[in-house]
Design a protein around this motif. Structure first.
Motif, PDB file in Angstrom:
ATOM      1  N   SER A  97       0.870  -1.192   0.000  1.00 11.32           N
ATOM      2  CA  SER A  97       0.000   0.000   0.000  1.00 11.32           C
ATOM      3  C   SER A  97       0.902   1.237   0.000  1.00 11.32           C
ATOM      4  CB  SER A  97      -0.909  -0.010   1.233  1.00 11.32           C
ATOM      5  OG  SER A  97      -0.110  -0.055   2.385  1.00 11.32           O
ATOM      6  N   THR A  98       0.280   2.421   0.013  1.00  9.16           N
ATOM      7  CA  THR A  98       1.044   3.676  -0.020  1.00  9.16           C
ATOM      8  C   THR A  98       2.205   3.606   0.980  1.00  9.16           C
ATOM      9  OG1 THR A  98      -1.095   4.735  -0.325  1.00  9.16           O
ATOM     10  CG2 THR A  98       0.770   6.194   0.125  1.00  9.16           C
ATOM     11  N   PHE A  99       3.396   4.031   0.564  1.00  9.58           N
ATOM     12  CA  PHE A  99       4.550   3.990   1.464  1.00  9.58           C
ATOM     13  C   PHE A  99       5.393   5.249   1.291  1.00  9.58           C
ATOM     14  CE2 PHE A  99       7.901   2.994  -1.633  1.00  9.58           C
ATOM     15  CZ  PHE A  99       7.147   2.502  -2.689  1.00  9.58           C
ATOM     16  N   ILE A 100       6.314   5.421   2.229  1.00  7.61           N
ATOM     17  CA  ILE A 100       7.163   6.616   2.213  1.00  7.61           C
ATOM     18  C   ILE A 100       8.629   6.182   2.053  1.00  7.61           C
ATOM     19  CG2 ILE A 100       7.261   6.716   4.744  1.00  7.61           C
ATOM     20  CD1 ILE A 100       7.078   9.790   4.429  1.00  7.61           C
ATOM     21  N   VAL A 101       9.396   6.983   1.332  1.00 11.51           N
ATOM     22  CA  VAL A 101      10.825   6.702   1.150  1.00 11.51           C
ATOM     23  C   VAL A 101      11.629   7.876   1.712  1.00 11.51           C
ATOM     24  CG1 VAL A 101      12.676   6.279  -0.521  1.00 11.51           C
ATOM     25  CG2 VAL A 101      10.385   5.403  -0.976  1.00 11.51           C
ATOM     26  N   PHE A 102      12.610   7.546   2.490  1.00 16.14           N
ATOM     27  CA  PHE A 102      13.474   8.562   3.109  1.00 16.14           C
ATOM     28  C   PHE A 102      14.919   8.322   2.700  1.00 16.14           C
ATOM     29  CE2 PHE A 102      13.083  11.600   6.605  1.00 16.14           C
ATOM     30  CZ  PHE A 102      11.705  11.722   6.695  1.00 16.14           C
ATOM     31  N   THR A 164      12.396  28.318 -10.807  1.00 12.49           N
ATOM     32  CA  THR A 164      11.974  27.985  -9.448  1.00 12.49           C
ATOM     33  C   THR A 164      13.228  27.751  -8.615  1.00 12.49           C
ATOM     34  OG1 THR A 164      10.785  26.356  -8.097  1.00 12.49           O
ATOM     35  CG2 THR A 164      11.855  25.506 -10.044  1.00 12.49           C
ATOM     36  N   ASP A 165      13.072  27.849  -7.291  1.00 15.09           N
ATOM     37  CA  ASP A 165      14.216  27.493  -6.439  1.00 15.09           C
ATOM     38  C   ASP A 165      13.917  26.191  -5.677  1.00 15.09           C
ATOM     39  OD1 ASP A 165      12.302  28.350  -4.682  1.00 15.09           O
ATOM     40  OD2 ASP A 165      13.600  29.728  -3.583  1.00 15.09           O
ATOM     41  N   LEU A 166      12.911  25.445  -6.150  1.00 11.65           N
ATOM     42  CA  LEU A 166      12.523  24.219  -5.449  1.00 11.65           C
ATOM     43  C   LEU A 166      13.348  23.029  -5.950  1.00 11.65           C
ATOM     44  CD1 LEU A 166       8.633  24.590  -5.411  1.00 11.65           C
ATOM     45  CD2 LEU A 166      10.222  24.866  -3.484  1.00 11.65           C
ATOM     46  N   VAL A 167      13.918  22.301  -4.995  1.00  7.19           N
ATOM     47  CA  VAL A 167      14.701  21.112  -5.362  1.00  7.19           C
ATOM     48  C   VAL A 167      14.150  19.895  -4.627  1.00  7.19           C
ATOM     49  CG1 VAL A 167      16.773  22.509  -5.709  1.00  7.19           C
ATOM     50  CG2 VAL A 167      16.469  21.321  -3.538  1.00  7.19           C
ATOM     51  N   ASN A 168      14.475  18.747  -5.162  1.00  8.04           N
ATOM     52  CA  ASN A 168      14.048  17.476  -4.582  1.00  8.04           C
ATOM     53  C   ASN A 168      14.717  17.282  -3.221  1.00  8.04           C
ATOM     54  OD1 ASN A 168      13.648  14.812  -3.952  1.00  8.04           O
ATOM     55  ND2 ASN A 168      14.361  14.030  -5.932  1.00  8.04           N
ATOM     56  N   ALA A 169      13.909  17.108  -2.185  1.00  8.11           N
ATOM     57  CA  ALA A 169      14.455  16.982  -0.829  1.00  8.11           C
ATOM     58  C   ALA A 169      14.717  15.523  -0.422  1.00  8.11           C
ATOM     59  CB  ALA A 169      13.502  17.642   0.160  1.00  8.11           C
ATOM     60  N   GLY A 170      14.435  14.579  -1.313  1.00  5.80           N
ATOM     61  CA  GLY A 170      14.791  13.184  -1.033  1.00  5.80           C
ATOM     62  C   GLY A 170      13.834  12.457  -0.100  1.00  5.80           C
ATOM     63  N   THR A 171      12.585  12.911  -0.016  1.00  2.00           N
ATOM     64  CA  THR A 171      11.564  12.184   0.760  1.00  2.00           C
ATOM     65  C   THR A 171      10.326  12.071  -0.118  1.00  2.00           C
ATOM     66  OG1 THR A 171      12.401  13.163   2.783  1.00  2.00           O
ATOM     67  CG2 THR A 171      10.221  12.183   2.906  1.00  2.00           C
ATOM     68  N   TYR A 172       9.874  10.852  -0.344  1.00  2.00           N
ATOM     69  CA  TYR A 172       8.780  10.630  -1.294  1.00  2.00           C
ATOM     70  C   TYR A 172       7.663   9.822  -0.672  1.00  2.00           C
ATOM     71  CZ  TYR A 172      13.171  11.021  -3.895  1.00  2.00           C
ATOM     72  OH  TYR A 172      14.401  11.411  -4.327  1.00  2.00           O
TER      73      TYR A 172
END
Ligand code: GTP
Length: 369
Positions: A97-102, A164-172
């Motif tokens: 099911s839905t999960f998070i990646v850190f 933009t100044d938005l970057v991928n913060a590595g949490t999905y």
């Protein structure tokens, strides 16, 4: 909900500290960094954690097996590093099911509950946490449309491409079905592999802009900064120690001479000795069982457990691994990084980003730059 924490990288940029300890297990304010990540997840009700290991896997297993953290940890070892997305593909059978990646090297106080709620509200298949940075040209940018849809992934753009100044913060936050786009058993990344592929295929990928504290601790400079930020209270972390005077936290069994001086903010671990006329200036973190001898001066540095600092030595803005022996009047300054169990005899000057491998022995007066 389950979380996958990626902890398999070799942490090359933090060598020699990572020669003996994987980056997520390096101490932060005297406890393994990963412990804070696990506690953050737990705060948001995520108690089912998969640790995706590859480099020095036994160090994770040994440590967390002994602790009653109140979370369920599953360790999955990769024989070969599979990259960030390949590592998650490798544990696909555990994700239903839905999960998070850190990423296991991001210090943050992100509101994970809000992130998950956003993902659900948007009916996203993948949601990336985004953070703003000062110099966007050094990162992969993630521009969004008005509804939060990711428009594209711009790798290290020139200034005229910056919108933009938005970057991928590595949490999905991800739905398990997106993993069918990832190849099995191959080295594959989220940033260059899965996410651009999802966009090409019209899969709804959203960005979650966050103003939470965010720091990738992956270089000596950033790792020191993480300590300084914690000491300044920029991110609230529950580290151990009693506050014996404002912003000076000291562990059990530590003896500090009445002739020593300490300027906060500073952390001193358990069973340390700080001798006469030693001065601990601000932004210093000292691990357990360290001895700071007469007249030594420490500032802005991090010492791991079991270090001994000789008479009149100076340590500034540098990192000392475990059980180092520094002789008299040794200077360690300017983001020097010394590996575990080194012996540095009297009057050596280790400066300008010098990095020295664990177990090295340096005779008196050998290095003078
Ligand atoms: P450097 O070698 O200094 O670049 O550090 P790193 O190896 O940790 O790489 P990077 O900072 O890009 O990794 C981000 C996060 O992903 C870290 O928490 C790593 O432990 C983790 N990671 C990177 N590559 C892999 C991999 O192949 N497998 C697994 N399981 N985790 C990985």
């Amino acid at each position: 909900m389950k979380a996958v924490i990626l902890v398999g990288g070799q942490g090359i940029r933090l060598r020699p500290l990572t020669c003996t300890t994987p980056k997520p297990m390096l101490p932060l304010a005297n406890a393994p960094f990963l412990l804070y990540v696990i506690k953050l997840l737990k705060t948001h009700g995520i108690n089912d954690i998969i640790l995706s290991t590859s480099y020095l896997p036994e160090i994770f297993e040994r440590h967390f097996d002994q602790m009653s953290l109140g979370v369920n940890i599953t360790y999955v070892r990769e024989d070969e590093p599979l990259g960030t997305c390949g590592a998650v593909k490798n544990v696909e059978n555990l994700l239903d099911s839905t999960f998070i990646v850190f990423n296991g090297d991001i210090l943050t106080n992100l509101n994970i509950s809000q992130l998950i709620e956003y993902h659900r509200k948007k009916k996203a298949k993948a949601t990336l946490t985004l953070t703003s940075v000062e110099d966007p040209t050094a990162y992969g940018l993630v521009p969004l449309d008005k509804t939060g849809h990711v428009l594209e992934f711009l790798e290290k753009p020139s200034w005229d491409e910056v919108t933009t100044d938005l970057v991928n913060a590595g949490t999905y936050v991800l739905e398990p079905e997106v993993l069918r786009y990832a190849p099995q058993g191959e080295n594959y990344s989220f940033e260059r592999g899965l996410f651009p592929t999802l966009l090409e295929d019209g899969v709804p990928v959203f960005g979650f802009p966050s103003s939470a504290y965010w720091l990738d601790i992956g270089t000596p400079k950033k790792y020191l900064q993480a300590h300084h930020d914690i000491l300044e209270g920029k991110i609230a972390l529950n580290f151990e120690g009693e506050e014996i005077k404002p912003q000076v936290w000291v562990g059990k069994g530590t003896e500090i001479s009445s002739e020593a001086t300490i300027f906060g903010p500073a952390i001193i671990g358990n069973n340390c000795r700080v001798l006469d006329h030693a001065t601990i200036f601000s932004h210093t973190t000292i691990g357990n069982n360290c001895e700071i001898h007469e007249g030594a001066r420490l500032e802005g540095c991090v010492l791991y457990e079991g270090c001994s600092v000789g008479d009149g030595a100076v340590i500034k803005n540098s990192i000392l691994g475990k059980s180092l022996r520094l002789g008299k009047k040794v200077h360690v300054e300017e983001i020097a990084v010394l590996g575990d169990n080194m012996v540095v005899s009297d009057e050596n000057y280790l400066k300008k980003g010098i990095r020295i491998w664990p177990e090295t022995k340096i005779e008196a007066g050998k290095i003078q730059f």
